[in-house]
Motif scaffolding. Structure first.
Motif, short mmCIF file in Angstrom:
data_model
loop_
_atom_site.label_atom_id
_atom_site.label_comp_id
_atom_site.label_asym_id
_atom_site.label_seq_id
_atom_site.Cartn_x
_atom_site.Cartn_y
_atom_site.Cartn_z
N ALA A 278 0.84 -1.21 0.00
CA ALA A 278 0.00 0.00 0.00
C ALA A 278 0.87 1.25 0.00
CB ALA A 278 -0.94 -0.01 1.20
N PRO A 279 1.56 1.53 -1.10
CA PRO A 279 2.42 2.72 -1.15
C PRO A 279 1.62 3.96 -1.46
CG PRO A 279 2.47 1.61 -3.26
CD PRO A 279 1.57 0.78 -2.38
N GLY A 280 2.25 5.11 -1.27
CA GLY A 280 1.67 6.34 -1.76
C GLY A 280 1.82 6.41 -3.27
N LEU A 281 0.91 7.10 -3.92
CA LEU A 281 0.93 7.23 -5.37
C LEU A 281 1.14 8.69 -5.75
CD1 LEU A 281 -2.06 4.86 -6.24
CD2 LEU A 281 0.39 4.32 -6.34
N PRO A 282 1.81 8.93 -6.88
CA PRO A 282 2.35 7.98 -7.84
C PRO A 282 3.54 7.22 -7.28
CG PRO A 282 3.05 10.18 -8.42
CD PRO A 282 2.08 10.34 -7.29
N LEU A 283 3.82 6.07 -7.89
CA LEU A 283 4.86 5.16 -7.43
C LEU A 283 5.88 4.95 -8.54
CD1 LEU A 283 5.90 2.91 -5.40
CD2 LEU A 283 4.44 1.33 -6.70
N ALA A 284 7.16 4.95 -8.17
CA ALA A 284 8.21 4.58 -9.10
C ALA A 284 8.73 3.19 -8.74
CB ALA A 284 9.35 5.58 -9.08
N VAL A 285 9.01 2.39 -9.75
CA VAL A 285 9.57 1.05 -9.55
C VAL A 285 10.97 1.02 -10.16
CG1 VAL A 285 9.36 -1.41 -10.10
CG2 VAL A 285 7.32 -0.07 -9.54
N GLY A 286 11.95 0.60 -9.37
CA GLY A 286 13.29 0.43 -9.89
C GLY A 286 13.32 -0.77 -10.82
N LEU A 287 13.63 -0.54 -12.09
CA LEU A 287 13.55 -1.58 -13.12
C LEU A 287 14.93 -1.85 -13.70
CD1 LEU A 287 11.78 -3.40 -14.99
CD2 LEU A 287 11.65 -1.42 -16.55
N SER A 288 15.44 -3.05 -13.44
CA SER A 288 16.72 -3.46 -14.03
C SER A 288 16.53 -4.16 -15.36
CB SER A 288 17.46 -4.38 -13.07
OG SER A 288 16.79 -5.63 -12.97
N GLY A 289 15.36 -4.76 -15.54
CA GLY A 289 15.10 -5.59 -16.71
C GLY A 289 15.15 -7.07 -16.37
N GLY A 290 15.59 -7.39 -15.14
CA GLY A 290 15.60 -8.77 -14.69
C GLY A 290 14.21 -9.22 -14.29
N ALA A 291 14.11 -10.50 -13.91
CA ALA A 291 12.80 -11.08 -13.61
C ALA A 291 12.12 -10.39 -12.44
CB ALA A 291 12.95 -12.57 -13.34
N ASP A 292 12.84 -10.12 -11.38
CA ASP A 292 12.23 -9.62 -10.15
C ASP A 292 11.62 -8.24 -10.36
OD1 ASP A 292 13.40 -11.95 -9.13
OD2 ASP A 292 15.22 -10.87 -8.58
N SER A 293 12.41 -7.32 -10.92
CA SER A 293 11.90 -5.96 -11.11
C SER A 293 10.84 -5.90 -12.20
CB SER A 293 13.05 -4.99 -11.41
OG SER A 293 13.71 -5.35 -12.61
N SER A 294 10.97 -6.78 -13.22
CA SER A 294 9.95 -6.82 -14.27
C SER A 294 8.62 -7.28 -13.69
CB SER A 294 10.39 -7.75 -15.40
OG SER A 294 11.56 -7.27 -16.03
N ALA A 295 8.66 -8.29 -12.82
CA ALA A 295 7.43 -8.77 -12.19
C ALA A 295 6.80 -7.70 -11.32
CB ALA A 295 7.73 -10.03 -11.36
N LEU A 296 7.63 -7.00 -10.55
CA LEU A 296 7.10 -5.96 -9.67
C LEU A 296 6.47 -4.83 -10.48
CD1 LEU A 296 6.72 -4.84 -6.82
CD2 LEU A 296 9.01 -3.85 -6.97
N LEU A 297 7.14 -4.42 -11.55
CA LEU A 297 6.59 -3.35 -12.38
C LEU A 297 5.26 -3.78 -13.01
CD1 LEU A 297 6.89 -0.56 -13.69
CD2 LEU A 297 8.05 -1.71 -15.60
N LEU A 298 5.21 -4.99 -13.56
CA LEU A 298 3.99 -5.48 -14.20
C LEU A 298 2.84 -5.50 -13.20
CD1 LEU A 298 2.37 -6.80 -16.46
CD2 LEU A 298 3.41 -9.00 -15.82
N ALA A 299 3.08 -6.05 -12.02
CA ALA A 299 2.01 -6.16 -11.02
C ALA A 299 1.54 -4.79 -10.56
CB ALA A 299 2.50 -6.98 -9.83
N CYS A 300 2.47 -3.87 -10.35
CA CYS A 300 2.09 -2.52 -9.90
C CYS A 300 1.35 -1.75 -11.00
CB CYS A 300 3.33 -1.76 -9.44
SG CYS A 300 4.07 -2.39 -7.90
N ALA A 301 1.81 -1.90 -12.24
CA ALA A 301 1.16 -1.20 -13.34
C ALA A 301 -0.27 -1.69 -13.53
CB ALA A 301 1.97 -1.39 -14.62
N ARG A 302 -0.50 -2.98 -13.30
CA ARG A 302 -1.86 -3.51 -13.39
C ARG A 302 -2.73 -3.02 -12.25
NH1 ARG A 302 -0.97 -9.94 -14.88
NH2 ARG A 302 -0.44 -9.65 -17.09
N ARG A 303 -2.15 -2.92 -11.06
CA ARG A 303 -2.96 -2.53 -9.91
C ARG A 303 -3.26 -1.05 -9.88
NH1 ARG A 303 -1.71 -3.63 -3.45
NH2 ARG A 303 -3.72 -2.83 -2.74
N TRP A 304 -2.28 -0.23 -10.33
CA TRP A 304 -2.46 1.23 -10.30
C TRP A 304 -2.19 1.81 -11.69
CZ3 TRP A 304 0.93 -0.83 -6.33
CH2 TRP A 304 0.29 -1.02 -5.10
N PRO A 305 -3.01 1.52 -12.66
CA PRO A 305 -2.76 2.02 -14.03
C PRO A 305 -2.68 3.54 -14.07
CG PRO A 305 -5.01 1.17 -13.78
CD PRO A 305 -4.27 0.76 -12.56
N GLY A 306 -1.69 4.01 -14.78
CA GLY A 306 -1.50 5.45 -14.91
C GLY A 306 -0.83 6.11 -13.74
#
Length: 319
Positions: free
Chosen positions: A13-41
């Protein structure tokens, strides 16, 4: 049945807007995908090009493609993360990465401003951090490993996946049909963390299948003890003063002296003593019973010396 990864995202339950640290690896890609789906835009991606390997440009292109697919704004910072003499490559890269994330948050366009950043460290990363701390003889702060949430420089940082095994993160991402890029440096066993990941974790998985949960519990206990030690140090420092009075220090037991001196050096001098340096300083404080007793010791990145009734610290690099 809800997967551990999905449960962790649901509880996040972070404050929005939210930034996700993205390396391109599996872990950060999964986190970005899940967060983008939950809080679009409401989600941005931050990527740091460390300038350390040729594959870095491939990482950027992969992140660009993923963010275009998810319709997530991407900001890329290019840094020089080469380590200085005596500094570990991992530490240099980590420091450069956090500084870049902070700068990206300040420069991100849009209202409201980005104040929350999520990182994709998971349970395996937490175990690696704890084992590294043990291998170095760390104290309570080191054994507390990585916090799930902390504040620094006006930003709130989050690690929502610390209770999720790395395998569960990758399994979830594969089920979504999303690929990721492999960082070749993660297989380089010159780095201690990689040796732990590649050699020790499989053995722990076989011998102690619940090690992620039990190790995390130990780190939480260490974090609680660290908080108590800090409170005690703050109270003791208020009594001995800044700079610390030698006579007041001598009224404390050795353990409390060590605790308050670490706190003073860290918070007021921005330096950290080694165990040997701290023990030498404690011995000098104990022996300081005459007006003519001199104290001048290398401590951290500078020197502690006696100045009449108190201890002073000065940075030798500034002389």
């Amino acid at each position: 049945m809800t997967q551990p990864f999905e449960a962790a995202i649901a509880a996040f339950a972070p404050g929005l807007p939210l930034a996700v640290g993205l390396s391109g690896g599996a872990d950060s890609s999964a986190l970005l995908l899940a967060c983008a789906r939950r809080w679009p835009g409401q989600v941005h991606a931050f990527h740091v090009h460390h300038g350390l390997q040729q594959a870095g440009d491939d990482f950027v292109r992969h992140c660009e493609a993923l963010c275009n697919r998810l319709q997530v704004p991407l900001q890329v910072a290019r840094v020089d993360a080469r380590h200085a003499p005596g500094q570990s490559p991992e530490d240099a890269a980590r420091r450069a990465r956090y500084q870049a994330f902070s700068a990206l948050a300040q420069s991100a366009s849009g209202q409201p401003a980005i104040k929350n950043i999520a990182l994709a460290h998971h349970a395996d990363d937490q175990v690696e951090t704890l084992l590294l701390a043990l291998s170095r003889g760390a104290g309570m702060a080191g054994l507390a490993a990585m916090p799930a949430r902390w504040q620094r420089e006006g930003l709130l940082w989050h690690r929502p996946l610390l209770q999720v095994a790395g395998g569960a993160v990758r399994q979830w991402l594969a089920e979504q049909g999303v690929g990721w890029i492999q960082d070749p440096s993660n297989r380089d066993e010159r780095y201690t963390r990689n040796r732990i990941r590649l050699r020790l974790l499989p053995v722990l998985d076989e011998v102690f299948p619940q090690f992620r949960d039990t190790f995390a519990r130990s780190s939480r206990h260490a974090a609680e003890a660290t908080a108590l030690l800090r409170e005690l140090a703050e109270a003791d420092l208020a009594q001995v003063g800044v700079p610390p009075a030698i006579r007041a220090l001598q009224q404390l037991g050795a353990a409390r002296q060590a605790n308050v001196l670490r706190h003073w050096l860290r918070e007021h001098c921005a330096t950290t003593p080694s165990s040997a340096q701290l023990q030498a300083l404690l011995a000098q404080i104990k022996a300081c019973t005459t007006r003519g007793h001199c104290i001048h010791l290398k401590v951290g990145s500078g020197f502690v010396q006696r100045n009449n009734a108190v201890l002073d610290w000065y940075n030798s690099a500034l002389l």
